[in-house]
Design a protein around this motif. Structure first.
Motif, short mmCIF file in Angstrom:
data_model
loop_
_atom_site.label_atom_id
_atom_site.label_comp_id
_atom_site.label_asym_id
_atom_site.label_seq_id
_atom_site.Cartn_x
_atom_site.Cartn_y
_atom_site.Cartn_z
N GLU A 32 40.65 62.21 41.64
CA GLU A 32 42.03 61.78 41.50
C GLU A 32 42.06 60.28 41.23
N TRP A 33 42.75 59.90 40.19
CA TRP A 33 42.85 58.47 39.87
C TRP A 33 44.29 58.18 39.49
N ASP A 34 44.91 57.27 40.18
CA ASP A 34 46.34 57.03 40.03
C ASP A 34 46.64 55.84 39.14
N GLY A 35 45.72 55.51 38.25
CA GLY A 35 45.98 54.39 37.36
C GLY A 35 45.40 53.11 37.90
N PRO A 36 45.69 51.98 37.26
CA PRO A 36 45.11 50.70 37.64
C PRO A 36 45.37 50.37 39.09
N GLN A 37 44.33 49.94 39.76
CA GLN A 37 44.42 49.62 41.17
C GLN A 37 44.59 48.12 41.35
N VAL A 38 45.69 47.70 41.94
CA VAL A 38 45.96 46.29 42.18
C VAL A 38 45.63 45.97 43.62
N PRO A 39 44.83 44.93 43.89
CA PRO A 39 44.53 44.59 45.27
C PRO A 39 45.81 44.39 46.07
N ALA B 294 39.83 36.13 40.20
CA ALA B 294 39.06 35.13 39.45
C ALA B 294 38.10 35.80 38.47
N LEU B 295 37.41 36.83 38.93
CA LEU B 295 36.50 37.54 38.04
C LEU B 295 37.26 38.25 36.93
N ALA B 296 38.40 38.85 37.28
CA ALA B 296 39.19 39.56 36.26
C ALA B 296 39.73 38.61 35.20
N SER B 297 40.02 37.37 35.60
CA SER B 297 40.59 36.41 34.64
C SER B 297 39.63 36.08 33.51
N ALA B 298 38.33 36.26 33.75
CA ALA B 298 37.35 35.95 32.71
C ALA B 298 37.56 36.80 31.46
N ALA B 299 38.12 37.99 31.63
CA ALA B 299 38.33 38.88 30.49
C ALA B 299 39.36 38.33 29.51
N TYR B 300 40.21 37.41 29.96
CA TYR B 300 41.28 36.89 29.11
C TYR B 300 41.01 35.48 28.59
N ARG B 301 39.88 34.91 28.93
CA ARG B 301 39.61 33.52 28.57
C ARG B 301 39.24 33.37 27.10
N ASP B 302 39.48 32.16 26.58
CA ASP B 302 39.18 31.90 25.16
C ASP B 302 38.24 30.71 24.97
N SER B 303 37.53 30.34 26.02
CA SER B 303 36.57 29.24 25.92
C SER B 303 35.28 29.74 25.26
N PRO B 304 34.39 28.84 24.86
CA PRO B 304 33.13 29.28 24.23
C PRO B 304 32.30 30.14 25.16
N VAL B 305 31.60 31.10 24.61
CA VAL B 305 30.82 32.03 25.42
C VAL B 305 29.71 31.31 26.19
N SER C 294 35.16 42.01 46.83
CA SER C 294 35.99 42.14 45.63
C SER C 294 36.16 43.61 45.30
N GLU C 295 37.04 43.88 44.34
CA GLU C 295 37.31 45.24 43.89
C GLU C 295 36.85 45.37 42.44
N PRO C 296 35.67 45.91 42.20
CA PRO C 296 35.16 45.96 40.82
C PRO C 296 36.02 46.79 39.88
N GLN C 297 36.67 47.84 40.39
CA GLN C 297 37.50 48.65 39.50
C GLN C 297 38.65 47.84 38.93
N PHE C 298 39.22 46.97 39.74
CA PHE C 298 40.31 46.10 39.28
C PHE C 298 39.82 45.20 38.15
N VAL C 299 38.63 44.65 38.30
CA VAL C 299 38.07 43.76 37.27
C VAL C 299 37.81 44.55 35.98
#
Length: 553
Positions: free
Chosen positions: A11-18, A30-41, A94-99
């Motif tokens: 059973e999975w109820d969609g995105p899990q928010v802490p 903080a870890l999840a925010s890395a997915a949206y960053r636009d700085s050099p790799v 941390s919650e890896p699924q959230f990230v």
């Protein structure tokens, strides 16, 4: 090893928010925010620590290189959700699924942008391929010139672009031939430029969305991850079902009670061992005329467990400890340079959890030689998930010697790279009338080169292997776990260090008190145990963190 009878909740109820108050928001966000960053790799290398380093693979063409957010989101999603993937290390604090869900959401935003950019590239580029190739070569040359260390590199790059623009305008006016091909040549010069303006609007809209999510995650606002592809809408949607199962597997693996000891790296996910205290004395009958009542290591461990559950209680109303997590851990040794782990399998394991009867057997029987070991752990997640303190207790009996070992582990905060908020691009220029003074000028959110890069990459996003080969990629540190891979040591943060050190004394005293009580109940002379306990109790009042996993032998 034990093994693989594994059943996962589906059973999975969609995105899990802490949830607010779960003590894990800051590190997870903080870890999840890395997915949206636009700085050099290459910025990800700043988050490397002593034991875990990321690798940035260079591509063949710089025009196709990914930025940090693109490479991070793709690498994490591929590593965590790929079919038949290697086991992961738990992300304590941390919650890896959230990230992972935010990585998928970021990929979706970029996919929508790339679909629109692909349409622009086809209409304004591929249909006028000669002009597109010329403009791409110009921008590639401009990027090469601009990256030189020479102070004149920037003006030279701008002059190059202006020069080519003037030549293009002259070409439009003084066309050397006529007819259909003359009009096509004019269109080939103009269409890529018009496409660039169109693409710029698309890129800026996407960049604002990504940056708003980046800022929202670090500001504590509720930023939901939109992952519609993880919710099956019908029986035929196998891809959605597989993704949902992968997320369920990730959550189940996060709850596993099996961890891995990697020599100097410590127990993966819990941080390095910073201190150890050992109480080891012979089991001598209290009454010389009577034998000791038979007992096992598990009896001592169970008594210690019961007393540790009372740690948050105290004689004074002063706050004290928050409620800790107390669990029995099965620790598997691996090599210091191991790049993969194998989780226990067999009938004694279910959903990544070693069953209680197997834990007791390991505790009582596997104390010497090869095999897994048992540890009782008490763990606190503090500072919004930025500090994870773990105290591990193991009890062994060899010949007539009972040994009780208490070790301290600390996982520090996520590297500051992940906690920086987005800033609007600006530059300082000299005032025209007062050249000795400067003023700050806002720059476009998406620069000229960035628009070209995104538009050039867009058609290739349909086939990621080719895009990785051309532009490069991010290789995550193995064995991979989201939390420990980019964690700093807590010792440079005064209060975090104090918390880690202060936890040792009460835990050690509770452990010794509970163990000595069991010994007394079973007819053991506890005089030497008490004397050693008193010595350790005094010694632990001023603990000093050290690299306890490094043996200079």
């Amino acid at each position: 090893m034990m093994g693989a009878g594994m059943s996962l909740g589906t059973e999975w109820d969609g995105p899990q928010v802490p949830v607010a108050g779960d003590g894990q928001q800051a590190a997870t966000s903080a870890l999840a925010s890395a997915a949206y960053r636009d700085s050099p790799v290459e910025e990800i290398k700043k988050a490397d620590n002593e034991w875990h380093q990321s690798t940035v693979k260079a591509g063949r063409i710089k025009l196709f290189r990914p930025n940090l957010g693109e490479s991070f989101a793709r690498a994490v999603a591929d590593r965590v959700l790929a079919p038949g993937r290697a086991p992961l290390i738990q992300s304590f604090g941390s919650e890896p699924q959230f990230v992972v869900e935010h990585c998928l959401a970021a990929n979706n935003i970029r996919r929508e942008r790339d679909n629109r950019l692909t349409a622009v590239t086809v209409v304004c580029g591929l249909l006028f391929l000669p002009g597109l190739i010329v403009w791409l070569l110009v921008f590639q040359l401009r990027m090469f010139v601009a990256k030189r260390d020479d102070k004149r590199a920037g003006p030279l790059a701008t002059a190059l672009l202006l020069g080519v623009g003037l030549l293009a305008a002259l070409f439009l006016v003084k066309m050397p031939f006529g007819g259909f091909w003359a009009w096509y040549a004019r269109a080939a010069v103009v269409a890529p430029v018009l496409g660039w303006f169109w693409a710029r609007r698309i890129c800026e809209s996407s960049a604002r969305d990504l940056r708003a999510r980046w800022d929202g995650l670090l500001s504590g606002t509720s930023v939901g991850a939109k992952v519609p592809e993880a919710v099956p809408r019908g029986p035929g949607q196998t891809a959605a079902e597989e993704l949902r199962q992968s997320l369920a597997r990730l959550t189940a693996e996060q709850q596993s009670n099996a961890v891995f000891y990697a020599g100097p790296k410590g127990i993966l996910g819990m941080g390095t061992r910073w201190g150890a205290w050992q109480l080891a004395e012979d089991l001598v009958p209290a009454d010389p005329g009577r034998e000791i009542h038979p007992f096992r290591s598990w009896d001592v461990v169970r008594a210690i467990h019961d007393q540790l559950t009372l740690l948050e209680r105290g004689p004074l109303n002063t706050g004290g400890f928050p409620k800790p997590s107390i669990r029995h851990w099965i620790v598997t040794p691996i090599g210091e340079k191991a790049t993969a782990v194998a989780r226990p399998e067999g009938t004694d394991v279910e959903a990544f959890q070693v069953k209680p009867h197997a834990i007791q057997d390991i505790c009582n029987k596997q104390q010497f030689g090869s095999g897994d070991r048992h540890y009782l752990g008490v763990q606190w997640t503090l500072w919004d998930g930025q500090l994870v303190i773990t105290m591990l207790i193991t009890v062994t009996v060899l010949h007539q010697t009972l040994r009780i070992e208490v070790t301290g582990h600390a996982l520090g905060p996520v590297n500051s790279l992940f906690t920086t908020k987005p800033e609007a691009p600006t530059k300082e220029v000299s005032k025209s009338l007062k050249p000795w003074e400067t003023r700050t000028v806002k720059l476009p959110l998406v620069g000229t080169d960035e628009v070209v890069r995104l538009a050039a990459r867009a058609p290739l996003t349909w086939y990621p292997p080719l895009l990785k080969w051309l532009g490069g990629s991010l290789v995550l540190p193995e064995p991979f776990g989201l939390r420990h891979a980019w964690a700093d040591q807590p010792w440079r943060h005064r209060f975090m260090a104090d918390d880690a050190l202060r936890a040792a004394t009460p835990v050690l005293r509770v452990v010794h008190s509970a163990a000595i009580k069991v010994l007394e109940e079973n007819g053991v002379d506890t005089e030497k145990f008490g004397a050693r306990s008193t010595f350790l109790s005094g010694n632990v009042q001023d603990p000093t963190p050290r690299k306890a996993d490094l043996y200079e032998a």
